[in-house]
Design a protein around this motif. Structure first.
Motif: not given
Length: 518
Positions: A27-46, A119-122
């Protein structure tokens, strides 16, 4: 044997740093809410969140300011009774409207990149824009420019062969590489050459005779005022020899034969890995990714999933080693600063000054990327752009604090205090004249940090903005720039750090070489 480089990352190795890396690259960086969400996921789910982006809501509407192309019949009707002077005036007005529409289209796309839940689509649409490069300077149509942009978006992680057909039949590419004028008497070789050299196989995998014969096969691929048409009477029906095959080939046959070549999957696997991970990938890694691409009939998602799950993608060779592209720079900066509604027109101009003018790639090769993003001019803009955003709401007298940056020696390579914040303000004012863009709210931003000591303040800035730790010397400079006497570990108590020192320190941090990397 499978390459250990592509073994999936273990759940036990997943942490905030790796989540940030995935957010930056896919993607193009992070909002910190999104970083928290992605960190809480498993790698496969992320990874699934990024790759299976169609599960996320479609962002926004198509632009409503594009100018539909007129057919020749419509043009003749409209100006049947006009004088030559009236026609000249109408042409000039039309061209001016197109120029404005293209500028608005840049802002529209940056807004979409900034706000999307896909974000990956863009990010892939931007990759394909540089891969299948066409320029609005030659195409001269906001309608066709957006049409191809939409082709990239709709096929972003789909089937590469289907995308190649769609691009080859887009009026934008047909006009950019002159295939619209290619006939059996005068076959044009531009599309045929670039299709093999830049878009699918790469140099060394075809001959000049292959180019000539494929150009004959693509005769008849043309466009009317808004869509692809096949003009049978333009097509050369004679026998052609192409990549060792013989027959009465047309354009569809040529693409089929190209996708039978092992070079095509190798070429695309290497280019996508280089774009998302690192340059000069190991040959065994490319072989395995290419094999995945072939086994899935050029569907991109399985290879993208394998790539983003790979241990090599999260290795020291990849993390914080890529120079941010100009588009990445302006979007990530706005995102890092929690800018709710940044000035997208001005950001497009800033990206242009940094070397990436979207919809106007420099040539059919697109942008070289990597170290080519950095030169004396673009480096100065990179250093000054954060200052503009950070100081956009300061009073005039506070701008004198920018001299502080020069004293610290990290402002620019030549050590000059910057006057660029004012020039960048002027640029934004021109681009966004009439719009009501809210400014960055510095007080809210710094209040959210909740630091107790100068050390704590620098640590929070470091964690928020950088993917790699500060050196001891850099940390010492940043602590000094906070203007606090005494022990940097001592609580600040009822003596908060003055805002102008916070601005100066933040600008210093954003001007480091480390912040230019992701």
């Amino acid at each position: 044997m499978a390459s250990p480089l592509l073994e999936p990352i273990r759940a036990s190795d997943w942490d905030r740093r790796k989540a940030r890396h995935l957010l930056n690259r896919a993607g193009f960086g992070l909002t910190h809410d999104r970083l928290d969400r992605i960190t809480a996921m498993s790698p496969a789910a992320a990874v699934d969140y990024f790759v299976d982006f169609e599960a996320q809501p479609e962002p926004g509407d198509a632009p409503d300011f594009l100018i539909p192309p007129l057919s020749r019949e419509e043009l003749r009707r409209r100006y049947a009774n006009a004088t030559e002077e009236e026609r000249r005036k109408a042409r000039n007005e039309y061209q001016q409207q197109e120029r404005v529409a293209i500028q608005r289209l840049k802002a529209w796309w940056l807004h979409r990149m900034f706000t999307t839940e896909r974000p990956l689509q863009e990010k892939l649409a931007l990759f394909w824009h540089g891969h299948f490069a066409t320029s609005a300077q030659k195409v001269k149509s906001s309608w066709h420019t957006h049409q191809l942009n939409d082709v990239f978006r709709r096929n972003a992680a789909g089937n590469f062969k289907r995308l190649t057909f769609a691009v080859g039949q887009s009026p934008s590419m047909l006009r950019y590489l002159d295939n619209v004028q290619s006939t059996k008497k005068h076959p044009n070789e531009n599309w045929a050459r670039e299709l093999m050299e830049l878009f699918t196989m790469g140099k060394g995998n075809y001959t000049e005779d292959d180019i000539k014969n494929s150009a004959r096969a693509f005769t008849g691929w043309s466009a009317d005022h808004e869509k692809f048409v096949y003009r049978e009477d333009y097509h050369d029906i004679g026998e052609k020899v192409f990549l060792g095959r013989r027959g009465d080939f047309d354009g569809w046959d040529i693409v089929d034969i190209i996708f039978e070549q092992p070079a095509t999957s190798q070429f695309m696997a290497k280019k996508l890995w280089t774009y998302f991970a690192y340059e000069n990938p190991e040959p065994e890694l490319v072989d395995e990714l290419a094999n995945t691409l072939r086994q899935n009939n050029f569907e991109l998602r399985p290879m993208l999933r394998q790539m983003f799950m790979a241990q090599a993608f999260y290795s020291d060779k990849a993390v914080a080693q890529q120079i941010k592209s100009p588009v990445q720079t302006v979007l990530q900066l706005a995102s890092d600063l929690d800018y709710d509604s940044p000035p997208f027109s001005a950001m497009a101009q800033a990206a242009q000054r940094l070397g990436q003018d979207i919809f106007f790639p420099p040539n059919v090769k697109g942008w070289d990327g990597g170290r080519a993003w950095i030169n004396a001019n673009t480096l100065l803009v990179r250093y000054n752009l954060p200052g503009f955003l950070v100081t956009a709401k300061l009073k005039k007298e506070d701008l004198e604090m920018m001299a502080y940056l020069g004293q610290a020696g990290l402002m620019s390579q030549n050590g000059e205090p910057s006057t660029a914040p004012q020039s960048m303000m002027s640029m934004t004012s021109e681009a966004d004249a009439g719009s009501a863009q809210p400014q960055w709210n510095a007080q809210t931003f710094f209040a959210s940090m909740k630091y107790a000591t100068p050390n704590d303040c620098v640590s929070q800035l470091e964690n928020r903005f950088l993917s790699t730790p500060l050196s001891a010397d850099q940390r010492a400079v940043l602590i000094r720039s906070l203007g606090v006497d005494g022990d940097p570990a001592a609580p600040l108590g009822d003596k908060p750090i003055p805002q102008r020192f916070l601005f100066a320190t933040l600008h210093l941090l954003l001007s480091t070489a480390e912040y230019q990397l992701c």
